[in-house]
Design a protein around this motif. Structure first.
Motif, PDB file in Angstrom:
ATOM      1  N   VAL B 159     -22.821 -26.036  34.848  1.00  0.00           N
ATOM      2  CA  VAL B 159     -23.971 -25.284  34.364  1.00  0.00           C
ATOM      3  C   VAL B 159     -23.555 -23.816  34.286  1.00  0.00           C
ATOM      4  CG1 VAL B 159     -26.382 -24.643  34.780  1.00  0.00           C
ATOM      5  CG2 VAL B 159     -25.554 -26.875  35.507  1.00  0.00           C
ATOM      6  N   TYR B 160     -23.867 -23.184  33.189  1.00  0.00           N
ATOM      7  CA  TYR B 160     -23.481 -21.773  33.006  1.00  0.00           C
ATOM      8  C   TYR B 160     -24.246 -20.881  33.976  1.00  0.00           C
ATOM      9  CZ  TYR B 160     -22.710 -17.356  30.529  1.00  0.00           C
ATOM     10  OH  TYR B 160     -22.372 -16.069  30.202  1.00  0.00           O
ATOM     11  N   GLY B 161     -23.530 -19.881  34.543  1.00  0.00           N
ATOM     12  CA  GLY B 161     -24.175 -18.990  35.497  1.00  0.00           C
ATOM     13  C   GLY B 161     -24.231 -17.543  35.049  1.00  0.00           C
ATOM     14  N   ARG B 165     -23.026 -15.604  38.586  1.00  0.00           N
ATOM     15  CA  ARG B 165     -22.041 -16.293  39.418  1.00  0.00           C
ATOM     16  C   ARG B 165     -21.119 -17.127  38.535  1.00  0.00           C
ATOM     17  NH1 ARG B 165     -25.571 -20.946  42.302  1.00  0.00           N
ATOM     18  NH2 ARG B 165     -26.304 -19.203  43.552  1.00  0.00           N
ATOM     19  N   ASP B 166     -19.967 -17.397  39.067  1.00  0.00           N
ATOM     20  CA  ASP B 166     -18.999 -18.249  38.389  1.00  0.00           C
ATOM     21  C   ASP B 166     -19.184 -19.653  38.927  1.00  0.00           C
ATOM     22  OD1 ASP B 166     -15.378 -18.448  38.377  1.00  0.00           O
ATOM     23  OD2 ASP B 166     -16.878 -19.119  36.935  1.00  0.00           O
ATOM     24  N   ILE B 167     -19.714 -20.543  38.095  1.00  0.00           N
ATOM     25  CA  ILE B 167     -20.053 -21.872  38.601  1.00  0.00           C
ATOM     26  C   ILE B 167     -18.952 -22.845  38.209  1.00  0.00           C
ATOM     27  CG2 ILE B 167     -21.739 -23.727  38.474  1.00  0.00           C
ATOM     28  CD1 ILE B 167     -23.890 -21.639  38.039  1.00  0.00           C
ATOM     29  N   HIS B 235     -26.150 -16.232  24.092  1.00  0.00           N
ATOM     30  CA  HIS B 235     -24.923 -16.631  23.414  1.00  0.00           C
ATOM     31  C   HIS B 235     -24.903 -18.126  23.124  1.00  0.00           C
ATOM     32  CE1 HIS B 235     -23.975 -17.707  27.523  1.00  0.00           C
ATOM     33  NE2 HIS B 235     -22.934 -18.384  27.121  1.00  0.00           N
ATOM     34  N   GLY B 236     -26.031 -18.823  23.389  1.00  0.00           N
ATOM     35  CA  GLY B 236     -26.148 -20.182  22.883  1.00  0.00           C
ATOM     36  C   GLY B 236     -26.172 -21.305  23.897  1.00  0.00           C
ATOM     37  N   ILE B 237     -26.737 -21.051  25.061  1.00  0.00           N
ATOM     38  CA  ILE B 237     -26.871 -22.124  26.061  1.00  0.00           C
ATOM     39  C   ILE B 237     -28.301 -22.130  26.588  1.00  0.00           C
ATOM     40  CG2 ILE B 237     -26.159 -22.854  28.381  1.00  0.00           C
ATOM     41  CD1 ILE B 237     -23.365 -22.011  27.749  1.00  0.00           C
ATOM     42  N   VAL B 238     -28.813 -23.323  26.815  1.00  0.00           N
ATOM     43  CA  VAL B 238     -30.087 -23.490  27.525  1.00  0.00           C
ATOM     44  C   VAL B 238     -29.796 -24.288  28.783  1.00  0.00           C
ATOM     45  CG1 VAL B 238     -32.274 -24.750  27.462  1.00  0.00           C
ATOM     46  CG2 VAL B 238     -31.635 -23.319  25.543  1.00  0.00           C
ATOM     47  N   SER B 239     -30.313 -23.811  29.918  1.00  0.00           N
ATOM     48  CA  SER B 239     -30.137 -24.551  31.175  1.00  0.00           C
ATOM     49  C   SER B 239     -31.506 -24.975  31.673  1.00  0.00           C
ATOM     50  CB  SER B 239     -29.481 -23.655  32.237  1.00  0.00           C
ATOM     51  OG  SER B 239     -28.405 -22.921  31.700  1.00  0.00           O
ATOM     52  N   LEU B 240     -31.601 -26.223  32.127  1.00  0.00           N
ATOM     53  CA  LEU B 240     -32.894 -26.754  32.571  1.00  0.00           C
ATOM     54  C   LEU B 240     -32.764 -27.339  33.965  1.00  0.00           C
ATOM     55  CD1 LEU B 240     -33.736 -28.578  29.245  1.00  0.00           C
ATOM     56  CD2 LEU B 240     -34.864 -26.526  30.085  1.00  0.00           C
TER      57      LEU B 240
END
Lengths: 142, 855
Positions: B159-161, B165-167, B235-240
């Motif tokens: 998951v992008y952080g 944070r760097d995940i 920049h093109g991500i959705v996190s749910l």
């Protein structure tokens, strides 16, 4: 002789009135109005001592401290809309800094970032991750 | 349009308005090989009344949808290359495109061989292997989502952080998770499929959205408040996260739909903002006006920039959260408009409501009554056929029916009670049949028509509709027994888009497009109906029925989707053009002297040498045109002007994405090489800095000394960068190289040897300090003796200068006191008397400088 002096003073005044660029910390409210006309609105900034904001067309805002211009906010035009254009402009700026602006803690959109070159008295604001500058801010050079 | 004299009007206008289609279209060629989409649910013969969309959710229905969508790619360019054991050329083009783009981000990102895909021959199988299942809905939902939306509903373990944070893959909130913890549940997969049927453009045209990711089950984001369940990155991500994924049932849907749609609407905001060269579309004046927000911005007394959104009086909000900012308002309002139509209408202003409907939903609304009206229109053909059949059957039947649905007064033609009862019973059956179809085909069907309080809008609207039709057919059957046979063929043709597509493509002028389209559709439909020799009013009705079934918005969306699929089917050609364009621009001598310029291609908030950037932007338009002109179906290349224009619009974002992908790869490669350079340095840079000290400008201030060191160290690094600025890449490196340089023995030896030089440098430091103090005084003098007008500038000249010069001696004394206390000055026992003498020599020069700069 009197006519000559009067004419000289008039000429000096006329030349002075044609001055078009603002000098932060020097240009006065009267200078601004002389150049741009009456603002669309003018309001006090309660959070800033002696602060007020004049708004003009094209979303230009001029902040005053007392009677002097302290800051100017404008929208970028043309290539100035690119974040990269400003990174290029500021690349030789020795004290360039990037600050994240505070936002409503409830919001979960990406915050705004201010990229500043104090030596040039310029900073720009953009949304983190975006390629587009939202605002150009002029302030006193340091 | 008025019904009276419609045919005459159409005939007249057809002379003036229709555009002759002299140019053949790629569309006509494509449609020959890929017939119109069939709605999958029509294949369901007899439906139980209590079935909902969820009940037909199955592998077979998903496969059927996929098959129809894949047909649009049939004439594309096969993709070359391999993904593991699979030859991409052997796969349907969209599957190959997916693997080409996302193939490295599947399953366990820590171990590409963790999952055995060797038995797979297609993409759904690959996804199902990740889920550990065979022939399962997951594989098809993931693929179908990519086909319809163009982005990847992820099936991997990261998951992008962002900058928070760097995940790492498999690790979240410092806990270890299995791949399955990141995967979607069956209910969530169904919900995505249902959502895909609820949304249209612009939510289905998010060209720059790449991934929709899932936070491991049971976890919060960690770096946001626990109330945040979704994030949309520009920049093109959705996190749910779980909180956004409560699916509920069809009759009582959970918050999944408004939550996910909220995040997708943020992406719409970014996408549309990008087109306007803004960060957010919602920051535009028109949206701020309807939503009643304004921005308060200023610099505070500490010089910090403050920008905060405020409400104008009278603001009305879809939800309280919509009051956070225009961006949140935009996302909340649009999401709730679609999902909670009735509530939202009461909550926002009518201007805002109309704005949303017009700009984001093709003038449609989603209150229950609107949905019901829409279903009547969509099923008009079926209702007409069934009503006609009912009239025919009841006319011949002697069977007795008990029904109170209709009254005698509902009919224009006098009817026997048995006939009225028969028609009433048939109408009830038709109502149930159509409702059943709606419930299994429309995502809102069961919500509106079932549940604890089903909408009453259906029955009242349906009764009026079916009664009207029955009256018409009763009259017609009296005069023309072959009426039904005549119109049957046309009813069957209503779903056929050909006339609508032809009409749309023939209207080149965007300003009058809608009027032209309506005129052209009616003309073509009337032409088609003419051989049936129907009464003019019935002919008009049928022509208008066709137009109603094919609104310009629907046709535009259909064609855009068709052309988009066509363009995507030639993605490999676009990638090739992008590579050629890049190679050409990379071959010109690299320079970062000129400022960047261009509006076609950007690198987000990244960087690139300006010569390369400017070249790519300069050549981009020709590159796009070249791609469009080489698109072909068989031997037929693009000729139709409007078709070319539509294709051009679809090619632009794809070429941008291809170039951006090249940029990311090159930047990553450069970054890796830069890190290796740093790792291999082994103190070389520090040695270079300690080799000579010509760069030292300020020996008094350690912070400035350090900054000067770092500035030169950046220049001395002999690693050229094309895709990044030196400071972010080498910042930590030069900081390390210059750390405590003032303590280095080489530096101190140089200082000892350079005492006289130090004296000189320290004097320049002292003069700099005097100028600083004098400038402060000068500004104070300006307050007393302003230069706001030329008159004042002249009048107060002497007083101004006297104000400054009168304080010069104390200013000098203050600076010298500071200077004398400096440890280095003490160390080198600098002769302060000599320094004062030097200052005396330079005093006037400094005074004139301050006067010139300030007065």
């Amino acid at each position: 002789m009197k006519v000559f002096i009067i004419l000289s003073l008039l000429l000096l005044s006329a030349c002075g009135a044609k001055r078009s660029s603002f000098k932060i910390g020097e240009t006065t409210r009267a200078d601004v109005i002389a150049e741009k006309g009456e603002p669309l609105s003018e309001e006090k900034i309660p959070e800033v001592k002696d602060g007020s904001m004049m708004k003009f067309k094209n979303n230009e805002s001029i902040q005053l401290k007392g009677d002097l211009v302290s800051n100017r906010f404008t929208n970028p035009t043309g290539d100035e809309k690119l974040v990269m254009w400003w990174k290029h402009k500021f690349k030789s700026c020795p004290f360039m800094k990037t600050t994240t602006l505070p936002q409503d803690p409830k919001a979960h959109t990406q915050p705004e970032v201010e990229m500043a070159c104090p030596e040039q008295g310029l900073s720009v604001i953009y949304t983190q991750g975006s390629d587009t500058i939202s605002r150009v801010v002029e302030y006193e050079k340091k | 349009m008025k019904k009276n004299n419609l045919i005459i009007l159409v005939a007249l206008m057809s002379v003036g308005c229709s555009r002759s289609n002299d140019f053949p279209t790629l569309l006509s060629q494509l449609e020959k090989s890929a017939p119109d989409e069939k709605i999958a649910e029509r294949k369901v013969a007899t439906l139980a009344a209590d079935l909902c969309l969820k009940d037909v959710f199955s592998v077979s229905i998903l496969k059927s949808e996929i098959k129809e969508l894949e047909k649009k790619y049939a004439s594309g360019t096969k993709v070359k290359g391999k993904w593991k054991h699979l030859n991409l050329e052997d796969l349907p083009i969209p599957q190959a495109n997916f693997l080409n783009t996302h193939g490295k981000r599947l399953g366990d990102l820590n171990d590409a061989d963790a999952i055995d895909y060797s038995a797979c021959k297609d993409l759904p199988c690959i996804f199902n292997k990740i889920y550990g299942k065979e022939d399962y809905v997951a594989g098809y939902v993931h693929y179908l989502w990519f086909l319809k939306m163009g982005n990847y509903l992820t099936a991997h373990n990261t998951v992008y952080g962002g900058s928070y944070r760097d995940i790492k893959p498999g690790i979240y909130n410092e806990k270890v998770f299995k791949v399955s913890d990141y995967l979607w549940s069956e209910n969530e997969l169904y919900a995505f499929w249902r959502l895909s049927h609820m949304i249209k453009a612009p939510h289905t045209e998010l060209n720059y959205l790449t991934e929709i990711q899932r936070v491991p089950r049971g976890e919060y984001f960690g770096f946001m408040s626990s109330m945040t369940c979704g994030l949309a990155w520009s920049h093109g991500i959705v996190s749910l996260q779980d909180g956004c994924l409560a699916t509920g049932t069809d009759a009582h849907p959970g918050t999944f739909y408004e939550s996910v749609l909220h995040e997708l609407t943020h992406q719409v905001d970014y996408h549309q903002g990008k087109k306007l060269k803004k960060s957010y579309r919602s920051d535009e004046p028109d949206y701020l006006t309807v939503s009643n927000f304004f921005l308060k911005e200023y610099k505070d007394d500490a010089g910090k920039t403050v920008r905060q959104w405020e409400h104008k009086p009278g603001i009305k909000l879809a939800t309280s959260y919509a009051g956070t900012s225009p961006a949140e308002n935009f996302a909340e309002t649009i999401a709730h408009f679609r999902v909670e139509g009735s509530t939202t209408k009461n909550n926002i202003s009518s201007e805002h409501w109309n704005f949303t409907s017009k700009n984001y939903f093709f003038d449609k609304q989603f209150q229950n009554s609107d949905l019901v009206k829409g279903w009547m229109v969509n099923h008009a053909s079926l209702i007409s056929q069934l009503a006609f059949r009912a009239v025919g059957n009841c006319s011949k039947s002697s069977q007795g029916f008990a029904s109170t649905y209709f009254k005698k007064t509902d009919f224009i033609t006098p009817l026997l009670p048995a006939m009225i009862n028969c028609l009433g019973a048939k109408a009830t059956e038709i109502s149930k049949e159509v409702q059943a179809k709606v419930k299994v085909s429309d995502p809102d069907g069961c919500r509106v028509l079932s549940g604890y309080s089903p909408s009453s809008d259906w029955e009242s609207g349906f009764k009026t509709e079916v009664n009207g039709l029955m009256n018409k057919y009763l009259q017609e059957l009296q005069t023309d027994k072959t009426y039904f046979a005549k119109v049957q063929a046309f009813y069957d043709e209503i779903p056929n888009r050909s006339m609508a597509n032809t009409a749309f493509l023939s209207c080149a002028d965007i300003a009058s497009e809608e009027t032209c389209y309506q005129t052209e559709v009616l003309r073509l439909a009337t032409q088609k109906i003419a051989p049936l020799n129907l009464p003019s009013t019935h002919a008009q009705d049928l022509a208008e029925l066709y137009l109603t079934s094919h609104s310009i918005a629907d046709t535009r969306e259909y064609l855009n989707g068709y052309y988009k699929a066509f363009v995507l089917s030639h993605k490999s050609q676009i990638d090739l053009e992008a590579k050629d364009l890049w190679a050409k621009c990379e071959s010109i001598p690299l320079s970062d002297d000129l400022p960047p310029s261009g509006k076609f291609f950007s690198v987000g908030d990244g960087y690139m040498a300006s010569s390369l950037f400017n070249c790519l932007n300069a050549d981009f338009p020709d590159g796009a045109k070249s791609i469009v002109r080489n698109l072909a179906v068989g031997d037929l290349k693009v000729q139709h002007p409007k078709e070319e224009a539509i294709l051009h619009e679809e090619v632009l974002p794809e070429l941008q994405k291809s170039l951006l992908e090249i940029y990311k790869q090159k930047r990553a490669k450069e970054n890796k090489a830069a890190l290796e350079y740093i790792q291999n340095d082994q103190g070389t840079l520090r040695k270079k800095m300690l080799a000579d000290f010509v760069w030292v400008k300020d020996v008094l201030n350690v912070e400035n000394l350090n900054k000067d060191c770092q500035a030169l160290a950046l220049v001395k690094i002999d690693f050229p960068l094309t895709y990044q600025l030196r400071a972010p890449v080498f910042g930590a490196f030069v900081e390390s190289a210059c750390r405590d340089i003032h303590l280095a023995p080489e530096y101190n030896s140089w200082l000892d040897e350079s005492k006289s030089v130090f004296a000189e440098k320290s004097i320049s430091g002292l003069e700099k300090r005097i100028v600083e103090l004098a400038t402060t005084k000068a500004k104070a003098c300006l307050g007393q003796y302003p230069i706001d007008t030329n008159l004042n500038r002249i009048r107060f000249k002497k007083e101004r200068e006297a104000c400054l010069l009168g304080e010069w001696a104390p200013i000098e004394a203050s600076a010298i006191t500071e200077f004398s206390a400096d440890p280095l000055v003490v160390k080198f026992k600098v002769d302060v008397t000599a320094v004062k003498s030097q200052l005396e020599t330079n005093r006037r020069r400094l005074q004139l400088r301050v006067i010139k700069e300030n007065f």
